[in-house]
Design a protein around this motif. Structure first.
Motif, PDB file in Angstrom:
ATOM      1  N   ASP A 141       8.194  17.572 -24.531  1.00 29.46           N
ATOM      2  CA  ASP A 141       9.338  18.247 -23.920  1.00 29.46           C
ATOM      3  C   ASP A 141       9.867  17.508 -22.698  1.00 29.46           C
ATOM      4  OD1 ASP A 141       9.355  20.408 -25.738  1.00 29.46           O
ATOM      5  OD2 ASP A 141       7.718  21.368 -24.642  1.00 29.46           O
ATOM      6  N   GLY A 142       9.263  16.355 -22.380  1.00 27.32           N
ATOM      7  CA  GLY A 142       9.719  15.574 -21.245  1.00 27.32           C
ATOM      8  C   GLY A 142       9.138  15.998 -19.918  1.00 27.32           C
ATOM      9  N   ARG A 143       8.070  16.797 -19.938  1.00 27.81           N
ATOM     10  CA  ARG A 143       7.429  17.243 -18.699  1.00 27.81           C
ATOM     11  C   ARG A 143       6.244  16.347 -18.366  1.00 27.81           C
ATOM     12  NH1 ARG A 143       9.640  21.780 -21.031  1.00 27.81           N
ATOM     13  NH2 ARG A 143      10.565  23.301 -19.589  1.00 27.81           N
ATOM     14  N   ARG A 144       6.028  16.130 -17.078  1.00 27.09           N
ATOM     15  CA  ARG A 144       4.990  15.210 -16.614  1.00 27.09           C
ATOM     16  C   ARG A 144       3.600  15.750 -16.913  1.00 27.09           C
ATOM     17  NH1 ARG A 144       1.764  14.218 -12.090  1.00 27.09           N
ATOM     18  NH2 ARG A 144       1.685  12.044 -11.389  1.00 27.09           N
ATOM     19  N   VAL A 145       2.749  14.899 -17.494  1.00 32.04           N
ATOM     20  CA  VAL A 145       1.368  15.296 -17.804  1.00 32.04           C
ATOM     21  C   VAL A 145       0.350  14.305 -17.236  1.00 32.04           C
ATOM     22  CG1 VAL A 145       1.988  16.597 -19.887  1.00 32.04           C
ATOM     23  CG2 VAL A 145       1.522  14.123 -20.056  1.00 32.04           C
ATOM     24  N   GLY A 146       0.805  13.234 -16.610  1.00 33.49           N
ATOM     25  CA  GLY A 146      -0.137  12.258 -16.069  1.00 33.49           C
ATOM     26  C   GLY A 146       0.591  11.080 -15.457  1.00 33.49           C
ATOM     27  N   LEU A 147      -0.190  10.080 -15.068  1.00 31.35           N
ATOM     28  CA  LEU A 147       0.372   8.914 -14.407  1.00 31.35           C
ATOM     29  C   LEU A 147      -0.331   7.652 -14.860  1.00 31.35           C
ATOM     30  CD1 LEU A 147       2.187   7.762 -12.031  1.00 31.35           C
ATOM     31  CD2 LEU A 147       0.135   7.967 -10.614  1.00 31.35           C
ATOM     32  N   ARG A 148       0.431   6.622 -15.191  1.00 35.97           N
ATOM     33  CA  ARG A 148      -0.063   5.261 -15.389  1.00 35.97           C
ATOM     34  C   ARG A 148       0.804   4.394 -14.499  1.00 35.97           C
ATOM     35  NH1 ARG A 148      -3.426   7.763 -17.435  1.00 35.97           N
ATOM     36  NH2 ARG A 148      -4.451   7.479 -19.450  1.00 35.97           N
ATOM     37  N   ALA A 149       0.332   4.142 -13.299  1.00 38.22           N
ATOM     38  CA  ALA A 149       1.160   3.582 -12.231  1.00 38.22           C
ATOM     39  C   ALA A 149       1.759   2.234 -12.616  1.00 38.22           C
ATOM     40  CB  ALA A 149       0.342   3.454 -10.954  1.00 38.22           C
ATOM     41  N   ILE A 150       2.991   2.021 -12.159  1.00 38.25           N
ATOM     42  CA  ILE A 150       3.632   0.725 -12.311  1.00 38.25           C
ATOM     43  C   ILE A 150       3.471  -0.060 -11.008  1.00 38.25           C
ATOM     44  CG2 ILE A 150       5.296   1.592 -13.983  1.00 38.25           C
ATOM     45  CD1 ILE A 150       7.378   1.688 -11.729  1.00 38.25           C
ATOM     46  N   ARG A 151       3.564  -1.377 -11.103  1.00 36.22           N
ATOM     47  CA  ARG A 151       3.423  -2.220  -9.906  1.00 36.22           C
ATOM     48  C   ARG A 151       4.254  -3.491 -10.111  1.00 36.22           C
ATOM     49  NH1 ARG A 151      -0.204  -5.363  -6.625  1.00 36.22           N
ATOM     50  NH2 ARG A 151      -0.612  -4.259  -4.672  1.00 36.22           N
ATOM     51  N   PRO A 152       5.565  -3.371  -9.948  1.00 35.32           N
ATOM     52  CA  PRO A 152       6.439  -4.515 -10.217  1.00 35.32           C
ATOM     53  C   PRO A 152       6.602  -5.477  -9.047  1.00 35.32           C
ATOM     54  CG  PRO A 152       7.766  -2.588  -9.723  1.00 35.32           C
ATOM     55  CD  PRO A 152       6.321  -2.143  -9.670  1.00 35.32           C
ATOM     56  N   TRP A 153       5.834  -5.271  -7.953  1.00 34.16           N
ATOM     57  CA  TRP A 153       6.007  -6.129  -6.780  1.00 34.16           C
ATOM     58  C   TRP A 153       4.839  -7.095  -6.628  1.00 34.16           C
ATOM     59  CZ3 TRP A 153       6.844  -0.870  -6.676  1.00 34.16           C
ATOM     60  CH2 TRP A 153       5.703  -0.077  -6.593  1.00 34.16           C
ATOM     61  N   ALA A 205       0.836  -1.208   0.000  1.00 30.36           N
ATOM     62  CA  ALA A 205       0.000   0.000   0.000  1.00 30.36           C
ATOM     63  C   ALA A 205       0.869   1.256   0.000  1.00 30.36           C
ATOM     64  CB  ALA A 205      -0.928  -0.007   1.207  1.00 30.36           C
ATOM     65  N   LEU A 206       1.946   1.230   0.778  1.00 29.95           N
ATOM     66  CA  LEU A 206       2.864   2.372   0.807  1.00 29.95           C
ATOM     67  C   LEU A 206       3.561   2.551  -0.538  1.00 29.95           C
ATOM     68  CD1 LEU A 206       4.483   1.855   4.329  1.00 29.95           C
ATOM     69  CD2 LEU A 206       2.771   3.560   3.689  1.00 29.95           C
ATOM     70  N   LEU A 207       4.008   1.463  -1.121  1.00 26.77           N
ATOM     71  CA  LEU A 207       4.681   1.532  -2.419  1.00 26.77           C
ATOM     72  C   LEU A 207       3.741   2.055  -3.497  1.00 26.77           C
ATOM     73  CD1 LEU A 207       6.644  -1.845  -2.258  1.00 26.77           C
ATOM     74  CD2 LEU A 207       7.635   0.438  -2.141  1.00 26.77           C
ATOM     75  N   ASP A 208       2.495   1.577  -3.499  1.00 21.33           N
ATOM     76  CA  ASP A 208       1.524   2.044  -4.488  1.00 21.33           C
ATOM     77  C   ASP A 208       1.295   3.548  -4.362  1.00 21.33           C
ATOM     78  OD1 ASP A 208       1.169  -0.455  -5.583  1.00 21.33           O
ATOM     79  OD2 ASP A 208      -0.587  -0.939  -4.374  1.00 21.33           O
ATOM     80  N   ALA A 209       1.215   4.035  -3.112  1.00 23.44           N
ATOM     81  CA  ALA A 209       0.986   5.462  -2.897  1.00 23.44           C
ATOM     82  C   ALA A 209       2.184   6.282  -3.363  1.00 23.44           C
ATOM     83  CB  ALA A 209       0.696   5.730  -1.418  1.00 23.44           C
TER      84      ALA A 209
END
Length: 268
Positions: free
Chosen positions: A256-268, A115-119
């Motif tokens: 330009d390499g600036r953050r515009v959103g999130l698609r979370a990763i979960r490798p654990w 849960a901490l890692l996801d956050a």
């Protein structure tokens, strides 16, 4: 992974890949041996096999997949430095980090850890109180868990920026061959370069993979020539120029390499 795509399908495939939690970083590359460069994180080989056979290979327009398994990693994004701090600032930073031990054991995250890692994947700046709310525990427990995760090497923090702001807007990845006896020396030499972002030993026809952030396209030849003079047993077999990183460690980026959103990763 090096992906080849049918003409006209690359952008669509990259968009589909962004939704996959195993796909940490996705880069559109210049014409050559790959159309997409994909960094995949998986907890084990069975999970990677499921990703390949069930999610990646069925994508329409995908022509081929070349997997490079990292067998050792000398440098990656969390260890890269802009080298803009003064000596006194570096000394103070090292003193602060002096109590942090090197990872000595493997930790299997439990439900609270996950849960901490996801956050933190979504927002690495979250405070203890916010993390405690997310994980359903106390701030004191969060502090202990974060220290344990960091000490074990499961958790690491990094500060990233758009390459153009770092003055190095041209990412290029080199694939190279070298005798196994020389790889340790080659890794150390590459890792010492201020423009080096990644150095890994990999499987396949090439056994070294390195990514550099360079000032311009002409720097590719200059850097390769300099490396050839310093490392005579190193043979570069391919040069992959990045055109646009659409996702980096789960964060979606604009041109330009600036953050515009999130698609979370979960490798654990």
């Amino acid at each position: 992974m090096l992906l080849r795509c049918r003409p006209g399908s690359r952008a669509r495939i990259a968009e589909r890949l962004c939704a996959f939690e195993e796909a940490a970083t996705i880069e559109l590359t210049g014409p050559g041996s790959a159309d997409l460069l994909l960094d995949v994180l998986a907890p084990d080989l069975p999970a990677l096999t499921r990703f390949l056979t069930n999610r990646l290979e069925p994508l329409p327009g995908l022509v081929s997949v070349d997997c490079l398994f990292a067998t050792s990693l000398s440098v990656e994004g969390s260890r890269w430095r802009l080298r803009s701090l003064a000596p006194t600032q570096l000394t103070a930073l090292r003193a602060t980090a002096a109590g942090s031990p090197e990872p000595t054991h493997t930790l299997e995250p439990d439900a609270v850890d996950r849960a901490l890692l996801d956050a933190l994947v979504g927002d690495g700046r979250l405070g203890l109180a916010a993390l405690a709310d997310h994980a359903g525990t106390s701030p004191a427990t969060v502090r202990r868990r974060l220290r344990r995760l960091a000490d074990s090497g499961v958790l690491t923090f990094r500060c990233d920026m758009a390459p153009v702001l770092a003055g190095r807007p041209v990412p290029v990845s080199f694939l190279a061959r070298a005798p196994a006896r020389d790889t340790a020396t080659i890794h150390r030499t590459l890792a010492a370069l201020p423009e080096c972002r990644v150095v890994a030993s990999v499987t396949g026809r090439a056994n070294i993979f390195a990514t550099l952030w360079l000032h311009d396209l002409a720097d590719i030849q200059r850097r390769e020539t300099a490396l050839g003079a310093r490392l005579p047993t190193l043979t570069v077999t391919d040069r992959i120029v990045g055109l646009h990183t659409v996702k980096r460690m789960g964060h979606l980026l604009d041109e330009d390499g600036r953050r515009v959103g999130l698609r979370a990763i979960r490798p654990w």
